[in-house]
Design an enzyme around this catalytic site. Structure first.
Site, PDB file in Angstrom:
ATOM      1  N   PRO A   3      37.590  38.537  19.224  1.00  0.00           N
ATOM      2  CA  PRO A   3      38.388  39.376  20.134  1.00  0.00           C
ATOM      3  C   PRO A   3      38.022  40.846  20.024  1.00  0.00           C
ATOM      4  O   PRO A   3      37.448  41.297  19.039  1.00  0.00           O
ATOM      5  CB  PRO A   3      39.827  39.156  19.663  1.00  0.00           C
ATOM      6  CG  PRO A   3      39.793  38.085  18.642  1.00  0.00           C
ATOM      7  CD  PRO A   3      38.385  37.955  18.149  1.00  0.00           C
ATOM      8  N   ASP A  43      31.477  44.946  45.352  1.00  0.00           N
ATOM      9  CA  ASP A  43      32.701  45.351  46.042  1.00  0.00           C
ATOM     10  C   ASP A  43      32.374  45.972  47.395  1.00  0.00           C
ATOM     11  O   ASP A  43      31.200  46.024  47.787  1.00  0.00           O
ATOM     12  CB  ASP A  43      33.492  46.289  45.135  1.00  0.00           C
ATOM     13  CG  ASP A  43      32.759  47.596  44.842  1.00  0.00           C
ATOM     14  OD1 ASP A  43      31.895  48.012  45.635  1.00  0.00           O
ATOM     15  OD2 ASP A  43      33.069  48.221  43.816  1.00  0.00           O
TER      16      ASP A  43
END
Lengths: 152, 152, 152, 152
Positions: free
Chosen positions: D69, D27
């Protein structure tokens, strides 16, 4: 990645990297969400530059290059890729211009061509008084020679 | 998104959406990491289809369309965008072919053109015995009319 | 985003933002790929700081803050979200410490709680001789007051 | 990835994978944008399951499992990672519950601990009449044994 030339799949020497498709790279159609292909082609170009001796962190620190920004990028999607596919990425420099270089990419799975991509890149530098817009450095001869050497 | 026609910035009617650049969309050069532009152009096409009455979840459930896959996508990056920039995305259908439609996109910040993109899309369906490769449906007349109506 | 307090869904005043799930945010299970939830919770914190007068680009330029890095982040995933879901994100500051602030997030769809998240953040600054490791600034009183004001 | 046990860095046997940080993973603070860590920890769990004989594409096709999941996931970020860092990811199963398994992850660079993560996972299946909400399968003994065998 292989820094040596390779001519088995394509028609001319190239630089070869590979990537394995992750579950999270795929979309509800169960195939690679296409912006991820651009991520991998970006990485393959960075790997090529690194193999040529122009690693990104080093050129940012030592040469004040911002990196290798894109002027244009595109791709033709022939066949989809899916979870855990092992992809072979071939990268070639098609053309050197004074301030731009044009790359061709081909992505294969088991010898089958999935994606053809192309990029026009430059060496980005910040010029005084230009804000965040990047200027294109005339491409140094040593950069061209080092990259070309990887493909012969 | 605006489903009405808009002709102020470009030269012809178009469909308009907007996006705000997040911190996480930007890279160490402090500008949008380019694959994110493809994500946003993808979403703008989905928004266009939805505004025309072909919302993705509905067409997947009711028409057994897989979606609107890409055959080709590209972009020219004229100027970078950065954190918190408010972007205006214009979408136009340039051409209808029997099984393909060609889209043009333009991304602006404060009236300044940053990115030009193009996509070739089809309506993807699964044909029996073709595995995960997607077939292209002949584009229905009602789809063409509904999309064109958004741009006049 | 709404900068005013809102107490309808949760039990105390909070800051509210929203996001719409894109096709590309979802995975082959047809639900949001979970790292994207962290992206959105990151953005909701940035939106909160901006609403309080501490917009990221401005604090980077004017105060030499690098941003609001995370020391810890977690989430409980109660129910999945899928394509085109409209999500409501509630953000609360749970605790102010001398150099850290703790945030709670709740993500709803139509009043149904999908995800609970939490973050521990600090104001990141570069100290001389520390390389790229970020130091934590003592949190300024004006920052605390401006954020708290959004939640009363 | 290494499917053999490894006890050099941590205090107990573990499963080891690795990842190299890409430019696009970072970033504007020049460090890994934190949601990407969750992407890599997700992949390390998928790699662990595959090494144990439960490759995702295969279990989706042959067992009608949707996947693995997450019920919960979190991480503590001790030190940042940046472009081209080579990361070592250690994965351990901390606890087996009847329908859940708890994983611990540690990410190192050159022996330095950067990130500690944890995940609570289940084997997701679709039950009739439950819509897109995933049910948790009682974890098969053969799954537990195969995973444990990788860590002794």
């Amino acid at each position: 990645m292989e820094s040596s030339a390779d001519s088995t799949t394509g028609s001319s020497p190239c630089f070869v990297t590979s990537v394995r498709v992750a579950f999270g790279d795929c979309d509800p159609a169960n195939i690679v969400y296409f912006p991820n292909f651009y991520r991998w082609l970006d990485q393959s170009t960075h790997d090529l530059c690194e193999a040529a001796g122009f690693e990104l962190v080093a050129v940012r620190r030592e040469r004040q290059w911002v990196g290798f920004p894109l002027a244009e990028a595109g791709a033709r999607f022939h066949r989809p890729a899916t979870i855990n596919d092992q992809l072979r990425i071939e990268t070639r420099v098609r053309e050197w211009r004074p301030k731009m270089f044009l790359l061709d990419h081909r992505i294969f799975r088991d010898g089958l061509l999935l994606v053809e991509g192309w990029q026009t890149r430059f060496i980005g530098v910040h010029l005084p008084g230009q804000g965040r817009r990047l200027a294109a450095l005339p491409i140094p001869r040593e950069f061209i020679q080092a990259v070309d050497r990887l493909m012969t």
